[in-house]
Design a protein around this motif. Sequence first.
Motif, PDB file in Angstrom:
ATOM      1  N   ALA A 178      -5.317  -0.939   1.649  1.00  9.22           N
ATOM      2  CA  ALA A 178      -5.548  -0.213   0.391  1.00  9.22           C
ATOM      3  C   ALA A 178      -5.053  -0.978  -0.837  1.00  9.22           C
ATOM      4  CB  ALA A 178      -4.906   1.167   0.448  1.00  9.22           C
ATOM      5  N   TYR A 179      -3.891  -1.611  -0.755  1.00  6.94           N
ATOM      6  CA  TYR A 179      -3.363  -2.350  -1.909  1.00  6.94           C
ATOM      7  C   TYR A 179      -4.345  -3.443  -2.324  1.00  6.94           C
ATOM      8  CZ  TYR A 179      -0.531  -5.438  -4.782  1.00  6.94           C
ATOM      9  OH  TYR A 179      -0.082  -6.222  -5.803  1.00  6.94           O
ATOM     10  N   LEU A 196      -1.193   5.675   2.134  1.00  5.90           N
ATOM     11  CA  LEU A 196      -2.198   4.616   2.179  1.00  5.90           C
ATOM     12  C   LEU A 196      -2.014   3.688   3.370  1.00  5.90           C
ATOM     13  CD1 LEU A 196      -2.525   3.594  -1.570  1.00  5.90           C
ATOM     14  CD2 LEU A 196      -4.078   4.990  -0.197  1.00  5.90           C
ATOM     15  N   SER A 235       0.839  -1.206   0.000  1.00  8.21           N
ATOM     16  CA  SER A 235       0.000   0.000   0.000  1.00  8.21           C
ATOM     17  C   SER A 235       0.868   1.248   0.000  1.00  8.21           C
ATOM     18  CB  SER A 235      -0.924   0.005   1.226  1.00  8.21           C
ATOM     19  OG  SER A 235      -1.877  -1.027   1.124  1.00  8.21           O
ATOM     20  N   ARG A 236       1.895   1.252   0.845  1.00 11.16           N
ATOM     21  CA  ARG A 236       2.792   2.422   0.903  1.00 11.16           C
ATOM     22  C   ARG A 236       3.591   2.573  -0.390  1.00 11.16           C
ATOM     23  NH1 ARG A 236       3.045   0.511   6.134  1.00 11.16           N
ATOM     24  NH2 ARG A 236       4.996  -0.594   5.750  1.00 11.16           N
ATOM     25  N   GLN A 284     -12.231   4.504   3.619  1.00  9.81           N
ATOM     26  CA  GLN A 284     -11.036   4.087   2.881  1.00  9.81           C
ATOM     27  C   GLN A 284     -11.074   4.601   1.440  1.00  9.81           C
ATOM     28  OE1 GLN A 284      -8.273   2.190   3.642  1.00  9.81           O
ATOM     29  NE2 GLN A 284      -8.839   2.241   5.800  1.00  9.81           N
ATOM     30  N   ILE A 340      -8.489   7.170  -0.696  1.00 12.19           N
ATOM     31  CA  ILE A 340      -7.889   6.765  -1.965  1.00 12.19           C
ATOM     32  C   ILE A 340      -8.333   7.696  -3.094  1.00 12.19           C
ATOM     33  CG2 ILE A 340      -7.716   4.877  -3.641  1.00 12.19           C
ATOM     34  CD1 ILE A 340      -8.147   2.942  -1.257  1.00 12.19           C
TER      35      ILE A 340
END
Length: 150
Positions: free
Chosen positions: A44-45, A40, A33-34, A76, A80
Motif C-alpha cells: 500500500a505505501y 494497510l 504501510s502500517r 487493494q 485504501i
Amino acid sequence: MSGDAAAETAFLAVEREVGVLFRRGRARAAEMSRMVHPSLEGVAYSMLGFIWQAGRVRVTDIGLHFGVGKATISRQIKVIEELGLVVREADPQDGRSFLVSLTPEGETRFLAAREVRLERLRRLLGTWETVDVRQFAQLLERFNTLTDES
C-alpha cells in the motif's frame, strides 16, 4: 584470479546483495504501510507513493506499474478507499475506467510516513559525501532501468 572468475565472484556478490536489499525493502514497505494506517498491507505505501507522484492515475495503470492484475489492484484500492486515503472517480475519457487520487488525509499520512523514511535514509547515508549519495542514486537508477527492460 582470472577475469572470468573475478567477474563471476562480482556477479554472485551483486546477486546476494540485491536479494538482501529486496527482502529488507519488502519488510520496510510493510512497516511504512502500517505507519500510514495500521490496516494497510505491505504494498500500500508504494501504491500511495505512485498515486501521489501521478496526481490522478487510472487503476489499470497502477496495475501495470506494479505488474499485477486489475482484480488485485482493485481489491487493494478498495481497502485504501474505504480507509479514506484515496478517492476513485470515473475517468471522463473512458467511462469504463476509474481515476484514483489521494484524499487530503491520504496525502498527509503518506507524506508523514515518507518523511520518516527519508529521515532514516539521511541517518544511514549521512556520513557519505553528497557526491557518493548522488552516484549511488544514479547507479540504482541505471540498475532499475535495466530491470525494466528485462
